[in-house]
Design a protein around this motif. Sequence first.
Motif, short mmCIF file in Angstrom:
data_model
loop_
_atom_site.label_atom_id
_atom_site.label_comp_id
_atom_site.label_asym_id
_atom_site.label_seq_id
_atom_site.Cartn_x
_atom_site.Cartn_y
_atom_site.Cartn_z
N ILE A 150 -19.31 0.46 -17.86
CA ILE A 150 -17.99 1.07 -17.74
C ILE A 150 -17.74 1.90 -19.00
N THR A 151 -17.26 3.13 -18.82
CA THR A 151 -17.01 4.03 -19.95
C THR A 151 -15.67 4.71 -19.76
N VAL A 152 -14.96 4.88 -20.88
CA VAL A 152 -13.67 5.60 -20.89
C VAL A 152 -13.86 6.93 -21.60
N LEU A 153 -13.35 8.00 -20.99
CA LEU A 153 -13.36 9.32 -21.61
C LEU A 153 -11.91 9.73 -21.85
N THR A 154 -11.58 10.03 -23.11
CA THR A 154 -10.20 10.34 -23.49
C THR A 154 -10.11 11.75 -24.05
N ASN A 155 -9.04 12.44 -23.67
CA ASN A 155 -8.72 13.77 -24.20
C ASN A 155 -7.25 13.80 -24.59
N GLY A 156 -6.91 14.82 -25.43
CA GLY A 156 -5.52 14.96 -25.86
C GLY A 156 -5.21 14.05 -27.03
N ASN A 215 -7.34 10.12 -32.62
CA ASN A 215 -7.52 8.80 -33.20
C ASN A 215 -7.09 7.76 -32.16
N TYR A 216 -8.01 7.39 -31.32
CA TYR A 216 -7.65 6.57 -30.17
C TYR A 216 -7.89 5.09 -30.45
N SER A 217 -7.07 4.32 -29.81
CA SER A 217 -7.24 2.86 -29.81
C SER A 217 -7.30 2.39 -28.36
N TYR A 218 -8.04 1.32 -28.16
CA TYR A 218 -8.28 0.84 -26.80
C TYR A 218 -7.96 -0.65 -26.72
N SER A 254 -8.66 -5.13 -20.81
CA SER A 254 -8.34 -6.41 -20.16
C SER A 254 -9.41 -7.44 -20.48
N ASP A 255 -10.63 -6.99 -20.72
CA ASP A 255 -11.71 -7.86 -21.19
C ASP A 255 -11.80 -7.67 -22.70
N ILE A 256 -11.30 -8.66 -23.43
CA ILE A 256 -11.18 -8.49 -24.89
C ILE A 256 -12.54 -8.43 -25.57
N THR A 257 -13.61 -8.80 -24.85
CA THR A 257 -14.94 -8.73 -25.48
C THR A 257 -15.39 -7.29 -25.68
N PHE A 258 -14.70 -6.34 -25.03
CA PHE A 258 -15.08 -4.94 -25.20
C PHE A 258 -14.64 -4.39 -26.55
N GLY A 259 -13.67 -5.04 -27.20
CA GLY A 259 -13.19 -4.57 -28.50
C GLY A 259 -12.48 -3.23 -28.40
N ASN A 260 -12.39 -2.55 -29.55
CA ASN A 260 -11.69 -1.27 -29.64
C ASN A 260 -12.70 -0.13 -29.51
N SER A 261 -13.25 -0.04 -28.30
CA SER A 261 -14.33 0.93 -28.09
C SER A 261 -14.23 1.51 -26.69
N PRO A 262 -14.54 2.80 -26.54
CA PRO A 262 -14.49 3.40 -25.21
C PRO A 262 -15.70 3.02 -24.34
N GLY A 263 -16.70 2.40 -24.93
CA GLY A 263 -17.89 2.04 -24.16
C GLY A 263 -19.01 3.04 -24.38
N PRO A 264 -20.07 2.96 -23.61
CA PRO A 264 -20.17 2.16 -22.38
C PRO A 264 -20.29 0.66 -22.63
N SER A 298 -9.26 -2.95 -16.73
CA SER A 298 -8.24 -1.97 -17.12
C SER A 298 -8.26 -1.79 -18.63
N VAL A 299 -7.76 -0.62 -19.07
CA VAL A 299 -7.69 -0.32 -20.50
C VAL A 299 -6.45 0.51 -20.78
N VAL A 300 -5.81 0.20 -21.87
CA VAL A 300 -4.67 0.98 -22.35
C VAL A 300 -5.13 1.78 -23.56
N VAL A 301 -4.91 3.10 -23.51
CA VAL A 301 -5.35 3.98 -24.59
C VAL A 301 -4.11 4.62 -25.25
N PHE A 302 -4.10 4.59 -26.57
CA PHE A 302 -3.03 5.28 -27.30
C PHE A 302 -3.61 5.85 -28.58
N ASP A 303 -2.84 6.78 -29.19
CA ASP A 303 -3.30 7.38 -30.45
C ASP A 303 -2.29 7.08 -31.55
N SER A 304 -2.56 7.62 -32.73
CA SER A 304 -1.69 7.35 -33.88
C SER A 304 -0.53 8.33 -33.98
N CYS A 305 -0.45 9.22 -32.96
CA CYS A 305 0.57 10.25 -33.00
C CYS A 305 1.83 9.83 -32.25
#
Length: 288
Positions: free
Chosen positions: A37-43, A47-50, A53-63, A75-82
């Motif tokens: 599973i991989t997350v691709l983020t734009n915008g 400086n993204y944080s992730y 739902s599976d905490i073993t994935f840590g703060n990483s987009p994957g794969p 599921s994943v919640v993505v936010f930035d520092s802005c």
Amino acid sequence: NGSSDTAEAVTIFVSDPISVSISSPEDTICEGDSTTITVLTNGGDGNYSYIWSDITFGNSPGPHTVSPNVTTTYSVVVFDSCGNLPFTVQLTIVVSPYPDVMIIANPSDGCEILNVLFYSDTINNPQGTTYLWTFDDGSTSSSAMAYHTYEQGGVYNVSLSATSPYGCTDTTSANGQINVYPDAVADFTAFPTVTSVFNATIDFTDNSLNTTSWIWSFGDGDTSYSTNPQHTYSDTGIFMVTLIANNAYGCPDTITEWITIEPDYSYFIPNSFFPGTVARSGRSSCRP
């Protein structure tokens, strides 16, 4: 008053809103298999944080490699520092079970030629499951329920593969499940096959193969269980001799032969030299 106003230009960077997509090369897997599973983020400000739902994935987009035992939604919640609004995405990985495979044969043994019905417990398999039977004699079948005829004696290892609509394949084999016993091969010679009623004793010689018992029927009501019998006919006629040869597996074979017993005529030809002579089958005797 000697003072002056100075204007300064201020550049304000406005980041695009965050957009996030989540993907997997395989969103349907078989039990015990893995995918990523991989997350691709734009915008945002980059400086993204992730927060997964599976905490073993840590703060990483994957794969991230996943091997769920059952169908699972990630599921994943993505936010930035802005301070952009967080963005949530999710992906469901469907876990498809392997088909049920079981080989049932009826009958599982018998004489050649052996007709066997093969079937499996398919009640729990999804619609669209395909099957492949291998009968160990060069023949195959793609039916869920298969009929097959074994024409040669031997021991056969049967295998069955079942593939679900999602490509999940399971295979089972039954080594030595089918036993096809060889038939006896009946054969004999008779001597003579055409003879006179005055010489009506026939010798029968068995030439059968794979044979342990014999039943002779001489066509005149008499029988014998000998290997090489001798039989004397008491009357003229054409007699059908039948041999039933059997073996230890109870797989008999039958053969027939015809025996002809001809009449032997007697006739009297008087003449001036031997007025009282009787001629019979090439032999002579004096009449009184």
